[in-house]
Scaffold this motif. Sequence first.
Motif, PDB file in Angstrom:
ATOM      1  N   ASP A  55      64.021  32.599  61.190  1.00 38.08           N
ATOM      2  CA  ASP A  55      63.462  31.308  61.584  1.00 38.08           C
ATOM      3  C   ASP A  55      63.900  30.923  62.996  1.00 38.08           C
ATOM      4  OD1 ASP A  55      62.098  30.607  59.087  1.00 38.08           O
ATOM      5  OD2 ASP A  55      64.120  30.508  58.255  1.00 38.08           O
ATOM      6  N   VAL A  56      65.146  31.235  63.335  1.00 37.23           N
ATOM      7  CA  VAL A  56      65.632  30.929  64.681  1.00 37.23           C
ATOM      8  C   VAL A  56      64.943  31.840  65.693  1.00 37.23           C
ATOM      9  CG1 VAL A  56      67.656  30.608  66.135  1.00 37.23           C
ATOM     10  CG2 VAL A  56      67.850  30.281  63.670  1.00 37.23           C
ATOM     11  N   ARG A  57      64.839  33.111  65.364  1.00 31.87           N
ATOM     12  CA  ARG A  57      64.138  34.040  66.253  1.00 31.87           C
ATOM     13  C   ARG A  57      62.708  33.586  66.492  1.00 31.87           C
ATOM     14  NH1 ARG A  57      66.238  39.321  62.994  1.00 31.87           N
ATOM     15  NH2 ARG A  57      68.195  39.701  64.115  1.00 31.87           N
ATOM     16  N   ARG A  58      62.046  33.138  65.412  1.00 32.36           N
ATOM     17  CA  ARG A  58      60.664  32.693  65.533  1.00 32.36           C
ATOM     18  C   ARG A  58      60.560  31.462  66.438  1.00 32.36           C
ATOM     19  NH1 ARG A  58      59.976  31.727  60.612  1.00 32.36           N
ATOM     20  NH2 ARG A  58      59.558  33.911  60.081  1.00 32.36           N
ATOM     21  N   ALA A  59      61.502  30.533  66.293  1.00 30.07           N
ATOM     22  CA  ALA A  59      61.479  29.325  67.121  1.00 30.07           C
ATOM     23  C   ALA A  59      61.633  29.659  68.597  1.00 30.07           C
ATOM     24  CB  ALA A  59      62.584  28.366  66.676  1.00 30.07           C
ATOM     25  N   VAL A  60      62.447  30.688  68.891  1.00 32.11           N
ATOM     26  CA  VAL A  60      62.681  31.081  70.280  1.00 32.11           C
ATOM     27  C   VAL A  60      61.537  31.923  70.829  1.00 32.11           C
ATOM     28  CG1 VAL A  60      64.185  32.437  71.802  1.00 32.11           C
ATOM     29  CG2 VAL A  60      65.200  30.949  70.057  1.00 32.11           C
ATOM     30  N   ALA A  61      61.141  32.942  70.095  1.00 32.01           N
ATOM     31  CA  ALA A  61      60.243  33.954  70.651  1.00 32.01           C
ATOM     32  C   ALA A  61      58.765  33.702  70.395  1.00 32.01           C
ATOM     33  CB  ALA A  61      60.619  35.328  70.091  1.00 32.01           C
ATOM     34  N   GLU A  62      58.425  33.030  69.297  1.00 31.54           N
ATOM     35  CA  GLU A  62      57.015  32.859  68.945  1.00 31.54           C
ATOM     36  C   GLU A  62      56.557  31.407  69.095  1.00 31.54           C
ATOM     37  OE1 GLU A  62      56.255  34.591  65.099  1.00 31.54           O
ATOM     38  OE2 GLU A  62      57.605  36.276  65.499  1.00 31.54           O
ATOM     39  N   GLU A  63      57.237  30.507  68.416  1.00 28.55           N
ATOM     40  CA  GLU A  63      56.855  29.100  68.520  1.00 28.55           C
ATOM     41  C   GLU A  63      57.214  28.521  69.881  1.00 28.55           C
ATOM     42  OE1 GLU A  63      59.017  27.332  65.360  1.00 28.55           O
ATOM     43  OE2 GLU A  63      57.902  28.360  63.778  1.00 28.55           O
ATOM     44  N   ARG A  64      58.261  29.063  70.480  1.00 32.54           N
ATOM     45  CA  ARG A  64      58.761  28.571  71.770  1.00 32.54           C
ATOM     46  C   ARG A  64      59.107  27.087  71.704  1.00 32.54           C
ATOM     47  NH1 ARG A  64      54.710  31.648  76.121  1.00 32.54           N
ATOM     48  NH2 ARG A  64      54.964  33.744  75.217  1.00 32.54           N
ATOM     49  N   SER A  65      59.590  26.667  70.550  1.00 39.14           N
ATOM     50  CA  SER A  65      59.943  25.259  70.362  1.00 39.14           C
ATOM     51  C   SER A  65      61.334  24.929  70.884  1.00 39.14           C
ATOM     52  CB  SER A  65      59.854  24.889  68.877  1.00 39.14           C
ATOM     53  OG  SER A  65      60.645  25.766  68.088  1.00 39.14           O
ATOM     54  N   VAL A  66      62.159  25.959  71.069  1.00 40.41           N
ATOM     55  CA  VAL A  66      63.451  25.790  71.730  1.00 40.41           C
ATOM     56  C   VAL A  66      63.573  26.881  72.790  1.00 40.41           C
ATOM     57  CG1 VAL A  66      64.617  24.715  69.768  1.00 40.41           C
ATOM     58  CG2 VAL A  66      64.656  27.205  69.996  1.00 40.41           C
ATOM     59  N   ILE A  67      64.270  26.564  73.858  1.00 33.13           N
ATOM     60  CA  ILE A  67      64.502  27.543  74.911  1.00 33.13           C
ATOM     61  C   ILE A  67      65.970  27.511  75.294  1.00 33.13           C
ATOM     62  CG2 ILE A  67      62.175  27.356  75.864  1.00 33.13           C
ATOM     63  CD1 ILE A  67      63.460  25.774  78.186  1.00 33.13           C
ATOM     64  N   ARG A  68      66.376  28.527  76.034  1.00 30.51           N
ATOM     65  CA  ARG A  68      67.729  28.565  76.574  1.00 30.51           C
ATOM     66  C   ARG A  68      67.661  28.507  78.092  1.00 30.51           C
ATOM     67  NH1 ARG A  68      70.143  33.824  74.724  1.00 30.51           N
ATOM     68  NH2 ARG A  68      67.958  34.452  74.659  1.00 30.51           N
ATOM     69  N   THR A  69      68.425  27.587  78.650  1.00 30.86           N
ATOM     70  CA  THR A  69      68.528  27.497  80.102  1.00 30.86           C
ATOM     71  C   THR A  69      69.842  26.818  80.438  1.00 30.86           C
ATOM     72  OG1 THR A  69      67.291  27.004  82.127  1.00 30.86           O
ATOM     73  CG2 THR A  69      67.373  25.263  80.441  1.00 30.86           C
ATOM     74  N   TRP A  70      70.140  26.756  81.725  1.00 28.58           N
ATOM     75  CA  TRP A  70      71.417  26.202  82.166  1.00 28.58           C
ATOM     76  C   TRP A  70      71.295  24.692  82.347  1.00 28.58           C
ATOM     77  CZ3 TRP A  70      69.670  30.988  83.104  1.00 28.58           C
ATOM     78  CH2 TRP A  70      70.548  32.047  82.846  1.00 28.58           C
ATOM     79  N   ALA A  71      72.227  23.978  81.769  1.00 26.11           N
ATOM     80  CA  ALA A  71      72.140  22.511  81.787  1.00 26.11           C
ATOM     81  C   ALA A  71      73.535  21.909  81.854  1.00 26.11           C
ATOM     82  CB  ALA A  71      71.371  22.028  80.552  1.00 26.11           C
ATOM     83  N   MET A  72      74.003  21.307  80.782  1.00 25.83           N
ATOM     84  CA  MET A  72      75.283  20.628  80.766  1.00 25.83           C
ATOM     85  C   MET A  72      76.403  21.552  81.245  1.00 25.83           C
ATOM     86  SD  MET A  72      73.040  19.080  78.822  1.00 25.83           S
ATOM     87  CE  MET A  72      72.919  20.059  77.329  1.00 25.83           C
ATOM     88  N   ARG A  73      77.190  21.025  82.175  1.00 30.04           N
ATOM     89  CA  ARG A  73      78.335  21.736  82.754  1.00 30.04           C
ATOM     90  C   ARG A  73      77.925  23.033  83.460  1.00 30.04           C
ATOM     91  NH1 ARG A  73      79.151  20.837  77.686  1.00 30.04           N
ATOM     92  NH2 ARG A  73      79.375  23.053  77.112  1.00 30.04           N
ATOM     93  N   GLY A  74      76.643  23.196  83.706  1.00 28.92           N
ATOM     94  CA  GLY A  74      76.175  24.412  84.349  1.00 28.92           C
ATOM     95  C   GLY A  74      76.242  25.620  83.449  1.00 28.92           C
ATOM     96  N   THR A  75      76.304  25.410  82.123  1.00 31.28           N
ATOM     97  CA  THR A  75      76.386  26.520  81.185  1.00 31.28           C
ATOM     98  C   THR A  75      75.081  26.643  80.394  1.00 31.28           C
ATOM     99  OG1 THR A  75      77.408  25.106  79.494  1.00 31.28           O
ATOM    100  CG2 THR A  75      78.883  26.328  80.950  1.00 31.28           C
ATOM    101  N   LEU A  76      74.902  27.809  79.800  1.00 34.76           N
ATOM    102  CA  LEU A  76      73.667  28.100  79.081  1.00 34.76           C
ATOM    103  C   LEU A  76      73.635  27.337  77.759  1.00 34.76           C
ATOM    104  CD1 LEU A  76      71.163  29.956  79.431  1.00 34.76           C
ATOM    105  CD2 LEU A  76      72.375  31.647  78.048  1.00 34.76           C
ATOM    106  N   HIS A  77      72.537  26.621  77.518  1.00 30.77           N
ATOM    107  CA  HIS A  77      72.362  25.847  76.298  1.00 30.77           C
ATOM    108  C   HIS A  77      70.998  26.138  75.672  1.00 30.77           C
ATOM    109  CE1 HIS A  77      75.783  23.413  77.632  1.00 30.77           C
ATOM    110  NE2 HIS A  77      75.782  22.851  76.445  1.00 30.77           N
ATOM    111  N   MET A  78      70.929  25.961  74.380  1.00 27.82           N
ATOM    112  CA  MET A  78      69.651  25.935  73.683  1.00 27.82           C
ATOM    113  C   MET A  78      69.218  24.482  73.589  1.00 27.82           C
ATOM    114  SD  MET A  78      68.670  27.366  69.843  1.00 27.82           S
ATOM    115  CE  MET A  78      68.949  29.090  70.282  1.00 27.82           C
TER     116      MET A  78
END
Length: 368
Positions: free
Chosen positions: A61-84
Amino acid sequence: MPAALTPARLRLARMHAQLLAGPPAAGVVGAVRGAAALQAQDLKASKLAVRARTSGLALADVRRAVAEERSVIRTWAMRGTLHMIPTADAGWIVDLFGPVVLPRFRQRRIDLGLDDDLCERAVRALPDLLASGRPQTRPGVVAGLRESGVPVPADGQAPFHLLLFAALRGVVCRGPDTDAGEATYVLLRDWAGAWEPRDTDAALAKLARRHVSGYGPVGPEDFAVWSGLPAGQVRRAWDLVSPSLAEVATDSGSAWALREVADAFPSPRSRPAVRLLGPYDGYLLGYKERAWALPPESARRILPGGGVIHPAVLADGEVVARWRWRGDAVVIEPFAPLSEEAMAGVAAEVEDIGRFLGIRATMDVAVG
């Protein structure tokens, strides 16, 4: 002001705020948004963080949210660190943190051979390079840039810092990791769509409210540590969100919670709320101090230094043990003997981690 929250009630309140106790989150997006964001430099750890905040989801389900649904992404944000983060929030979060984080790394970029002109040329070239929509690995991106006439250094930390620059400019974000666990990159606009620029005050207020909701009761010093924003922006954010907050007394001073939850903090019950947290869980990253949850005499077992945060066992919000993998066995290392009720909760968590991962996880308890 009501009577001060005891340390036990404060811990449990924060555990509920993080969706680690009480009603679980509704799906992957609910877990990510409810926790304000999930630390994601370790993808496996971020998946375990989703598991701890939901009920019945599986790794797929998590893989699907990231790779298919694209409902969550990972990028750099708080404290300059990678977040979902929720994909719907990507635009305003990147717009807020980009101008804060990018200057901090400028000298490092220059030292790595990435002067301002080279970075700008790369940012202009990346949309064409990634236009196919197919996620590209870091070496693939660098090779494509070099072929297009942008001489990015291929070795060392230069490729990472270039892609960090592009992510904080809102051009790229992390895509799904390859089957071998290698990072990939995609165009942020392809995954998040276009977004209207949000004024800074609106973004600050939304971020502060989300932190209070996901970590409260908290104070502005906690928001500062979690966000990594400059002091002036922290003060402004707190001023903007203050009308929606209620002050809460604790044994160590004042904290604040959303008004709608400030009168309904849970009390400990005979059967403790138990969760097994993966490494780098946000529960131990959202506050200036950790002693309220992690006994100082045991802190080094979870926080050995160098930014490492080991997997932890929570019982009613207190870290009572460390855990680790040994094959498919989850090895529990208690700081002190655990009650029968707590051990029953640990066993249930181990079984659920196995269900989530699709393995038959067993449990061992280390002695001494």
